[in-house]
Design a protein around this motif. Structure first.
Motif, short mmCIF file in Angstrom:
data_model
loop_
_atom_site.label_atom_id
_atom_site.label_comp_id
_atom_site.label_asym_id
_atom_site.label_seq_id
_atom_site.Cartn_x
_atom_site.Cartn_y
_atom_site.Cartn_z
N PRO A 43 0.83 -1.21 0.00
CA PRO A 43 0.00 0.00 0.00
C PRO A 43 0.87 1.26 0.00
CG PRO A 43 -0.68 -1.50 1.76
CD PRO A 43 0.60 -2.03 1.20
N GLN A 44 0.36 2.26 -0.71
CA GLN A 44 1.15 3.48 -0.89
C GLN A 44 1.20 4.32 0.38
OE1 GLN A 44 -0.50 5.98 -3.89
NE2 GLN A 44 1.41 7.05 -4.25
N ASN A 45 0.12 4.28 1.16
CA ASN A 45 0.02 5.13 2.34
C ASN A 45 -0.08 4.25 3.58
OD1 ASN A 45 -0.20 7.62 0.82
ND2 ASN A 45 -2.20 6.87 0.20
N PRO A 46 0.13 4.84 4.77
CA PRO A 46 -0.07 4.04 5.99
C PRO A 46 -1.49 3.45 6.01
CG PRO A 46 0.93 6.15 6.52
CD PRO A 46 0.56 6.20 5.07
N LEU A 47 -1.60 2.26 6.51
CA LEU A 47 -2.87 1.53 6.43
C LEU A 47 -3.85 1.97 7.52
CD1 LEU A 47 -3.81 -0.69 4.50
CD2 LEU A 47 -3.13 -2.35 6.19
N GLN A 56 -5.19 -1.52 -3.25
CA GLN A 56 -4.43 -2.51 -2.50
C GLN A 56 -4.61 -2.39 -0.99
OE1 GLN A 56 -3.29 -4.95 -4.03
NE2 GLN A 56 -3.44 -4.12 -6.09
N GLY A 57 -4.60 -1.16 -0.49
CA GLY A 57 -4.86 -0.96 0.93
C GLY A 57 -6.33 -1.21 1.24
N GLY A 58 -7.19 -0.77 0.31
CA GLY A 58 -8.63 -0.93 0.50
C GLY A 58 -9.02 -2.39 0.61
N LYS A 59 -8.29 -3.24 -0.11
CA LYS A 59 -8.51 -4.68 -0.09
C LYS A 59 -8.43 -5.21 1.34
CE LYS A 59 -6.23 -6.99 -3.47
NZ LYS A 59 -5.03 -7.60 -4.08
N VAL A 60 -7.39 -4.79 2.05
CA VAL A 60 -7.19 -5.25 3.43
C VAL A 60 -8.29 -4.71 4.33
CG1 VAL A 60 -5.65 -5.19 5.41
CG2 VAL A 60 -4.72 -5.40 3.13
N LEU A 61 -8.58 -3.43 4.20
CA LEU A 61 -9.62 -2.83 5.04
C LEU A 61 -10.95 -3.55 4.83
CD1 LEU A 61 -8.80 0.95 4.59
CD2 LEU A 61 -8.21 -0.54 6.49
N ASP A 62 -11.19 -3.94 3.61
CA ASP A 62 -12.42 -4.64 3.28
C ASP A 62 -12.50 -6.01 3.98
OD1 ASP A 62 -14.79 -4.44 1.69
OD2 ASP A 62 -14.01 -6.16 0.55
N MET A 63 -11.35 -6.58 4.28
CA MET A 63 -11.34 -7.89 4.93
C MET A 63 -11.41 -7.78 6.44
SD MET A 63 -8.38 -9.42 2.55
CE MET A 63 -8.36 -11.15 2.90
N ILE A 64 -10.83 -6.73 7.00
CA ILE A 64 -10.75 -6.68 8.46
C ILE A 64 -11.75 -5.69 9.07
CG2 ILE A 64 -8.33 -7.39 8.47
CD1 ILE A 64 -7.61 -4.50 9.13
N PHE A 65 -12.54 -5.02 8.22
CA PHE A 65 -13.51 -4.07 8.78
C PHE A 65 -14.91 -4.28 8.20
CE2 PHE A 65 -9.87 -1.32 9.92
CZ PHE A 65 -10.25 -1.00 11.21
N ARG A 66 -15.88 -3.96 9.01
CA ARG A 66 -17.25 -3.83 8.53
C ARG A 66 -17.79 -2.50 9.05
NH1 ARG A 66 -15.99 -6.79 5.33
NH2 ARG A 66 -16.77 -8.87 4.81
N GLY A 67 -18.46 -1.74 8.18
CA GLY A 67 -19.00 -0.44 8.56
C GLY A 67 -20.51 -0.50 8.72
#
Lengths: 540, 307
Positions: A43-47, A56-67
């Motif tokens: 990921p280009q920026n801090p996660l 690429q970072g959004g992919k991880v957030l999508d797996m470990i978070f639910r809004g």
């Protein structure tokens, strides 16, 4: 070179021996506990949720978070996730009730405060969050994130915690689609651990989604395991996902072919010819919420004359979209016929053919239009693009070829490459370009609003060409204030027609997401953001 | 000898400052890196200004350079855009690249010099012609072709090796990438050694050594090879630096997260801190290698003595 070749053979023998012992431990395929591996880019920026603006970072957030909301993987419709209800009577004051029984993977309860604190953190200028503007509709945003100078408040006045499970949001203007935007990653809740020990959280993020981070080695891999106590209905159907960073998507593809990787979510352009024969049914190519356009420097007098609309329309008609998407992109792009994306669906505001004849290739008509409009400014168009990634050179040259052929002039159009994406962006955002330039838009959330307002509204964040039209602005305001969703979509389409009639930007094609996977996997799908729906994937 | 070393070390200072300044200016000329951080959307001006301040980009270039150099001497190379310390990036990237370079240099030394000696002693014979032709082919085929081809054949078609190197990058996984990386230099080393050996074979001291009745292997290793190695050592010394910084192609093909990869990422993202940091260390490597090479001359040829 005999000796060298010989050494190569020795090397291989050693490697084979090691690989064989390494593989000995395997054999856990065929159960829901099996882990799959997937390609990833650093990921280009801090996660952090409000700081991640690329896939690429959004992919991880999508797996470990639910809004509060979540976009359906097939239809893209925003559905309640953690939200029990979001109520409003005037499209400006919202009351949000959070569902009971949700926790973060470290055991902490998800409460109204988890949301309010996270949003305030994301909006605060001091925290440098690149997605801070997502909170700009909330009242008090201008105090925590002023355009100039220091912030004068710690929290946004529009956010109030009522009780453990309820909070209220007051917006600075009417915005009927606001609840639908809440599925975006920037709006997820954050645990106290995020604020108490920020560095530790960044090293190993904790969320409330179906997966938990087991280990994260920056720059090389992230291991995610299924969170067994996940309270949601969309629990993972596999044991976990290992995201491996690849230096090149070609290498990832090679690893997939060699059986060292299970899933590649970006099939390299060079392999598109072979992918069908290599993978057969284990290849997917579906539309994503991405559109490529050619933007114009409307701030430049040469492009903002009485006849300019005709010139722009003429250029649009001179581009043979079908041929370019077929030959250069091997059908991984679909010729655009409007300014949104097919993933929105008919009800969501996508309207096939809205562009009409203006997006159809017709050399004679193109030539006539451009002549009527007073010819190309300076006799030549230069299409600016960044040459470092995305093989933009290929299609820009093709577009220019198409224009040159249509106009019967070898010098009518040339490409103007810029070395890096950053340099390209700094030139396009500071109005230093004097000709059309490539503009890509990946949606933040599946709404028509997201395809129009940020790009064409006067002074909007991504309106790099500085297009401005009173009629368009009025229609967008009206659509945002509309409480009835269907009516709002209809009004947005009217606004889109204004974009068409002025040809504010030339729509080129919709981009598809692609994925290829190994024989171990089944039930692989891509969501409208072109990210694999990881929790649905079955292994074995 | 001691004075010579000190003088050389002192000479390094201006070279070091000059080269880092050049790199610093070159990266800065590329424009505003913050513009690329927000993707296809423009960063909002307040956040962009804040980011520029944090990375020190709001100051004049000369001041940025002074601050940067000041920090470097205290071991602080700044922070990359993804929030990682550059020193942290270095601590993961350099060991990997050093291992890769060691493998490559070993190939160059062992295979290159052996082949060079063999062909140098048999000039004009079929072995010599064959090796000459082969090295010509290796030199003329680009590294990425060799790399991709070997990766495809050994990794995918025959399944003998893993086509990509794991993040830990142990020595055994680096053998093929090391060979690919070394291939071109290896061909040069072979040719250099061959020429040098062939030339010295006819020299007086070799004739004397043979006349004294020394055994052949002693003549070759102690007399002939030792004197013929000077140009080869120069080449290999300079090559260490080139291999470490120029492994971008090989590292990309085999998914090695080393220096070349980090530099590539840094340039792509226009990350001044990463690029300048890594290049600074590479400059040091070049300088030290050159010094070591010069010192080795004295070891190889006792006639070269520095006061």
């Amino acid at each position: 070179m005999r000796g060298a070749t010989h050494a190569g053979w020795v090397a291989c023998a050693v490697a084979v021996a090691l690989a064989a012992t390494g593989c000995g431990g395997g054999g856990d395929a065929g159960d829901s506990g099996a882990v799959l591996s997937s390609s990833w880019t650093d990921p280009q920026n801090p996660l952090e949720p409000a700081n991640t603006n690329e896939v690429q970072g959004g992919k991880v957030l999508d797996m470990i978070f639910r809004g509060l909301k979540r976009y359906d993987a097939k239809t893209g419709v925003a559905e309640d996730m953690l939200a029990e209800k979001i109520e409003t009577s005037d499209s400006r004051n919202y009351t949000v009730t959070v569902k009971d029984g949700w926790t973060f993977s470290n055991g902490e309860k998800v409460t109204a405060r988890s949301f309010v604190d996270a949003w305030n953190y994301g909006a605060s200028l001091r925290n440098n969050q690149k997605n801070a503007y997502f909170f700009s509709y909330i009242e008090g945003y201008d105090k925590v994130h002023p355009e100039k100078g220091e912030q004068s408040a710690e929290t946004m006045s529009g956010l109030k915690v009522v009780d453990d499970r309820t909070f209220t949001v007051r917006l600075s203007q009417k915005f009927s689609s606001f609840p639908d935007t809440l599925g975006y990653n920037a709006f997820v809740p954050l645990p106290r651990a995020f604020f108490d020990d920020h560095a530790a959280w960044l090293a190993k993020p904790v969320g409330n989604g179906p997966y938990a981070v087991e280990s994260y080695t920056k720059g090389s891999e992230m291991r995610l395991t299924k969170w067994d106590a996940y309270p949601g209905s969309d629990a993972a159907r596999n044991g976990g996902v290992t995201l491996k960073v690849y230096t090149d998507n070609n290498t990832a593809y090679t690893d997939l072919m060699a059986g060292n990787l299970d899933l590649v979510d970006d099939v390299p352009a060079q392999q598109l010819k072979n992918v069908r024969s290599d993978l057969g049914d284990r290849y997917l190519n579906t539309p994503a919420g991405i559109i490529q356009t050619l933007a114009f420097p409307h701030y430049d007098k040469a492009w903002n004359k009485p006849g300019s609309v005709k010139v722009r329309k003429g250029l649009s008609r001179a581009i043979n979209r079908r041929q370019i998407t077929d030959t250069i992109f091997q059908k991984t792009r679909t010729p655009a016929t409007d300014w949104t994306s097919p993933v929105l669906g008919e009800d969501g505001g996508y309207q096939e053919g809205l562009c009409g004849q203006w997006c159809e290739y017709d050399a004679a008509a193109a030539k006539k239009l451009i002549e009527e409009g007073g010819g190309l400014p300076g006799g030549q168009v230069k299409i600016t693009y960044n040459a470092d990634t995305g093989s933009h050179k290929l299609w820009v040259d093709a577009v220019c070829n198409s224009i040159n052929n249509a106009l019967g002039n070898d010098r009518a159009c040339v490409g103007n490459p810029i070395g890096t994406f950053a340099d390209f962006r700094s030139k396009s955002t500071t109005q230093k370009l004097s000709g059309p330039f490539r503009a890509g838009w990946q949606m933040d959330y599946p709404l028509t609003q997201n395809f129009l307002q940020p790009l064409y509204y006067t002074g909007a964040s991504s309106n790099d060409g500085k297009w401005s039209n009173e009629e368009f602005d009025r229609l967008v305001d009206q659509a945002n204030a509309e409480t009835d969703v269907a009516k709002a979509v209809e009004t947005f389409q009217k606004a889109e027609e204004v974009v068409r009639d002025n040809m504010a930007a030339i729509p080129l094609w919709y981009q598809n997401g692609s994925a290829g996977w190994s024989e171990r996997l089944s039930n692989v799908a891509l969501n409208p953001f072109s990210v694999p729906v990881y929790h649905e994937i079955k292994v074995g | 000898m001691g004075r010579y070393v000190v003088r050389r070390l002192l000479q390094m200072v201006p070279v070091f400052i000059g080269s880092t300044l050049l790199i610093f200016l070159m990266v800065n000329v590329m424009g505003d890196p913050v513009a690329g951080l927000c993707g296809d959307r423009q960063c909002d001006p307040a956040t962009a200004a804040q980011l520029r301040k944090e990375f020190g980009l709001d100051q004049p270039v000369w001041q940025q350079y002074l601050t940067y150099m000041g920090n470097v001497f205290t071991g602080d190379f700044g922070t990359a855009f993804n929030g990682q310390e550059v020193t942290e990036l270095m601590s993961t990237a350099f060991p990997v690249t050093i291992r890769l370079t060691v493998v490559a240099i070993l190939f160059e030394v062992v295979i290159g010099i052996t082949l060079g000696v063999v062909t140098g002693l048999r000039r004009g014979r079929p072995v010599d012609t064959g090796v000459l032709l082969l090295t010509l082919v290796v030199i003329s085929v680009p590294t990425f072709v060799t790399g991709l081809l070997l990766q495809l054949l050994l990794g995918v078609e025959w399944g003998w090796i893993r086509p990509s190197v794991s993040p830990a990058a142990p020595f055994d996984e680096l053998i093929l990438p090391g060979l690919v990386l070394a291939s071109v230099s290896l061909a040069y080393v072979t040719r250099l050694t061959r020429t040098s050996i062939a030339e010295n074979r006819r020299s007086d001291y070799v004739r004397t050594a043979i006349a004294k009745g020394l055994p052949r292997h002693r003549v070759v290793t102690r007399h002939l090879l030792r004197n013929s190695l000077i140009p080869v050592v120069t080449f290999i010394g300079a090559d260490i630096g080139f291999l470490m910084g120029g492994a971008i192609v090989t590292e990309r093909i085999f998914n090695i997260h080393g220096v070349g990869y980090q530099l590539y990422q840094g340039i792509l993202r226009q990350n001044t801190q990463t690029v300048v940091g890594f290049v600074t260390v590479l400059v040091l490597v070049f300088l030290v290698c050159n010094l070591v090479v010069d010192l080795l001359y004295a070891v190889l040829d006792p006639r070269i003595r520095y006061a």
